[in-house]
Design an enzyme around this catalytic site. Sequence first.
Site, PDB file in Angstrom:
ATOM      1  N   GLN A 110      24.704  -9.523 -26.835  1.00 48.11           N
ATOM      2  CA  GLN A 110      25.591  -9.003 -25.795  1.00 48.11           C
ATOM      3  C   GLN A 110      26.647 -10.030 -25.368  1.00 48.11           C
ATOM      4  OE1 GLN A 110      24.182  -5.707 -24.636  1.00 48.11           O
ATOM      5  NE2 GLN A 110      26.311  -5.330 -24.121  1.00 48.11           N
ATOM      6  N   LYS A 113      29.428  -9.683 -27.980  1.00 46.15           N
ATOM      7  CA  LYS A 113      29.993  -8.335 -27.902  1.00 46.15           C
ATOM      8  C   LYS A 113      30.901  -8.207 -26.684  1.00 46.15           C
ATOM      9  CE  LYS A 113      26.934  -5.035 -28.133  1.00 46.15           C
ATOM     10  NZ  LYS A 113      26.011  -3.910 -27.864  1.00 46.15           N
ATOM     11  N   LYS A 125      20.617  -8.555 -20.602  1.00 46.32           N
ATOM     12  CA  LYS A 125      19.883  -7.374 -21.086  1.00 46.32           C
ATOM     13  C   LYS A 125      18.548  -7.302 -20.363  1.00 46.32           C
ATOM     14  CE  LYS A 125      20.321  -4.050 -24.158  1.00 46.32           C
ATOM     15  NZ  LYS A 125      21.535  -3.492 -24.781  1.00 46.32           N
ATOM     16  N   GLY A 164      22.606   1.701 -19.348  1.00 37.22           N
ATOM     17  CA  GLY A 164      21.672   2.373 -20.244  1.00 37.22           C
ATOM     18  C   GLY A 164      21.491   1.670 -21.585  1.00 37.22           C
ATOM     19  N   ASP A 165      20.456   2.045 -22.270  1.00 35.47           N
ATOM     20  CA  ASP A 165      20.182   1.649 -23.658  1.00 35.47           C
ATOM     21  C   ASP A 165      19.097   2.629 -24.123  1.00 35.47           C
ATOM     22  OD1 ASP A 165      20.812  -0.728 -25.652  1.00 35.47           O
ATOM     23  OD2 ASP A 165      18.669  -0.401 -25.830  1.00 35.47           O
ATOM     24  N   SER A 375      31.783   0.603 -19.709  1.00 40.03           N
ATOM     25  CA  SER A 375      31.032   0.200 -18.513  1.00 40.03           C
ATOM     26  C   SER A 375      31.877  -0.734 -17.650  1.00 40.03           C
ATOM     27  CB  SER A 375      29.740  -0.517 -18.902  1.00 40.03           C
ATOM     28  OG  SER A 375      28.723   0.399 -19.235  1.00 40.03           O
TER      29      SER A 375
END
Length: 443
Positions: A110, A113, A125, A164-165, A375
């Site tokens: 992340q 990213k 995360k 979310g995930d 997001s």
Amino acid sequence: MSYVQRVLDKLIEKNDGQPEFIQAATEVLTSLEPVIEANPQYEKNAILERITEPERQLMFRVPWVDDNGNIQVNRGFRIQFNSAIGPYKGGLRLHPSVKLGTIKFLGFEQIFKNSLTGLAIGGGKGGSDFDPKGKSDREVMAFCQSFMTELFRHIGATTDVPAGDIGTGAREIGYMYGQYKRLTTKYEGVLTGKGLNYGGSLARTEATGYGLVYFLDEMLKDHNIDLAGKTVVISGSGNVAIYACQKAQTLGAKVVAMSDSNGYIYDEDGIKLDTVKRIKEVERGRIKEYVKDHPTAKYTEGKGIWTIPCDVALPCATQNELNEEDAKTLIANGVIAVAEGANMPSTIEATNAFIEKGVLFAPGKAANAGGVATSALEMSQNASMTAWTFEEVDGKLHNIMKNIYKNAAEAAEKYGHKDNLVVGANIAGFVKVADAMIAQGVC
Ligand code: NDP
Ligand code: 2IT
């Protein structure tokens, strides 16, 4: 021994039992070699030692009461990995397979990213080994409220913003948001992926899947290939897979297969997405039910979706779902492009096989960044107390994905790996974070 290798050896020694984290770190650090060699300040500032060590790791008990009155105990996680370029940002995974190492690999990915999006978001995360499947709404709510009862003190709209995930969708975000508000009395953008009537952004639901196909389209166009008319196979049938399918179909591609953890459907006439959406988004059912509505389609139990011949493969389920053997099968069947909707769905061996054979390969941290980017757009809207139209958000998302492609492709070329977007994405994502870390001193 090189700096990269020394850091990797130490990481392996220190992170026993976290194979996915070691896999992600190995892929990233190995591909950074050229930029590390050209810039000695990174070693001098111990950037690799620091960037692979989370700033903070939270692990906590999540007790809740099930519908039979029994007490259940799950384990909650939040890893605040890196805040050099913005507040921690990243999803919450709810799946029985979740362990500390799972969240750590996802948090590490992340960082890069989020940097690639060009927006001010750091890497984080979280999640739990809680399994929402088969639970009643009340049980899911009880879990979410208990989870937030510990998490709330560690997060905030400018501190850490979960989303979310796998296993965490609008329902779970709603229950968590309600509990956060109750505990803090704050109505703020502390979570993204919220419902549209309480601060959510239009196009966030679609963003990861749409963004994936925007990125794919950009990569194909750069090689003078048209997505229209191509045969596409998509693994998974969750949030990312559904909206990747929708956008691919809109752009004229033919999606012939989708899956869940039980098996896959093959519909040579093209997947009827309305049926998949009803089964998955409304009924929370299994993909095999598709054939009841469409008897000419075929359901196969178990793995094997990558044996279906296709031009484009979009793995959108989970990590390491596509191994070297699958890659060889896809290559033998003539695959042109692979774009990762999931996080690290291809093993390192599979990725290398694609790249060696000249298959256009879009790594997850670049190709699926549209979700987290949107997001961040939701955070902007919340902070300024405004709401943009679908077209506005979708237009910004499209531009962000084009830029990520351009930046990753240029970084790959600059460091002598033209067309290798794994190297390009890792370098482009890394440099911004590393330079910010140096500027902020030893912390
Ligand atoms: P969902 O929970 O909506 O869907 C997950 C899908 O993947 C389901 O079809 C599920 O099948 C399948 N799946 C999950 N775990 C496994 C497993 N262990 N083996 C086989 N199939 C599995 O999640 P998302 O669509 O949100 O996430 C999919 C992937 O995309 C993940 O890797 C996630 O990290 C990544 N991602 C998600 C983003 C987002 O915005 N949501 C953003 C960027 C990346 P079943 O229902 O049977 O479990
Ligand atoms: O993996 C990911 O990028 C996500 N699950 C989305 C994270 C987010 O904060 O929207």
